[in-house]
Design a protein around this motif. Structure first.
Motif, PDB file in Angstrom:
ATOM      1  N   PHE A  97       0.840  -1.192   0.000  1.00 56.32           N
ATOM      2  CA  PHE A  97       0.000   0.000   0.000  1.00 56.32           C
ATOM      3  C   PHE A  97       0.878   1.246   0.000  1.00 56.32           C
ATOM      4  O   PHE A  97       1.880   1.313   0.725  1.00 56.32           O
ATOM      5  CB  PHE A  97      -0.921   0.035   1.224  1.00 56.32           C
ATOM      6  N   LYS A 179      -6.661  -4.683  -2.446  1.00 54.99           N
ATOM      7  CA  LYS A 179      -6.200  -3.317  -2.698  1.00 54.99           C
ATOM      8  C   LYS A 179      -7.305  -2.305  -2.364  1.00 54.99           C
ATOM      9  O   LYS A 179      -7.040  -1.204  -1.867  1.00 54.99           O
ATOM     10  CB  LYS A 179      -5.790  -3.181  -4.161  1.00 54.99           C
ATOM     11  N   GLU A 182      -8.290   0.060   1.084  1.00 55.41           N
ATOM     12  CA  GLU A 182      -7.958   1.445   1.397  1.00 55.41           C
ATOM     13  C   GLU A 182      -9.108   2.396   1.083  1.00 55.41           C
ATOM     14  O   GLU A 182      -9.080   3.552   1.491  1.00 55.41           O
ATOM     15  CB  GLU A 182      -6.684   1.878   0.664  1.00 55.41           C
TER      16      GLU A 182
END
Length: 207
Positions: A97, A179, A182
């Motif tokens: 990230f 992913k 976030e």
């Protein structure tokens, strides 16, 4: 035990986020977050344990407040609710990230390494501990002795991949998030999810 600086951070973050929640239409967020509405509150499972989240505060199923870190995470989840759920995307490690660098030492030491040290030669015990948190075994990682998926929140999951220690290699644990996690959580909150999981697996009775 959480360092005092972290405790202060999460206490402050929780107060600030509760103030912001007062102006949010929680009912409009229920479906997008996979939560149930109860009056002026949302009922949100955190690793399967239902928490009541409202502008008045947060309570678990026993009527007790969560730790500031978990409370802050739950408020983060509500306040960051997107207009529509993002498409399912790749599973990645925390390190991948953007901006994770400053948190990597804390995350690795309190997640992967903690799980490795507690379950180095005990894959069955790890599987049982994960099952107690709603974890399910999946077959998606050839080369690992165990791969499980656990729901952190209705729209956020963790995959845990594990190899037991043998005569040539130490135990290896890897945690992955989508992913798109976030979208729903800050990196701090993702770190809380990982460290809470590792700590709960190590001491499932909370002692």
């Amino acid at each position: 035990m959480m360092p005092e600086s972290d405790r202060f951070y999460f206490q402050t973050a929780m107060r600030q986020r509760l103030d912001r929640l007062a102006g949010v239409d929680l009912g409009a967020h229920a479906d997008i977050l996979g939560a149930n509405r109860s009056g002026n509150a949302l009922m949100i499972p955190f690793f399967g344990s239902i928490h009541r989240v409202s502008a008045d505060g947060i309570m678990d199923a026993h009527g007790d407040p969560p730790t500031p870190a978990v409370g802050s995470l739950l408020l983060d989840y509500v306040l960051r609710a997107p207009i529509r759920p993002p498409a399912a995307d790749a599973w990645i490690t925390f390190r991948e990230f953007s901006g994770a660098g400053p948190l990597m030492g804390y995350f690795t030491g309190n997640t992967n390494k903690l799980i490795e040290s507690n379950f180095a030669g005990a894959v069955d015990a790890l599987q049982a501990a994960c099952a107690g948190l709603g974890g399910r075994t999946i077959d998606s990682a050839p080369g690992f002795d165990l791969c499980l998926q656990l729901a952190v929140l209705p729209r956020v999951s963790i995959r845990l991949r594990f190899n037991v220690r043998d005569e040539n290699f130490p135990a290896q644990c890897t945690l992955l998030f989508r992913k798109s996690a976030e979208t729903y959580l800050t990196l701090k909150s993702m770190a809380v999810a990982g460290t809470w999981l590792a700590g709960k697996l190590a001491k499932p009775d909370g002692r």
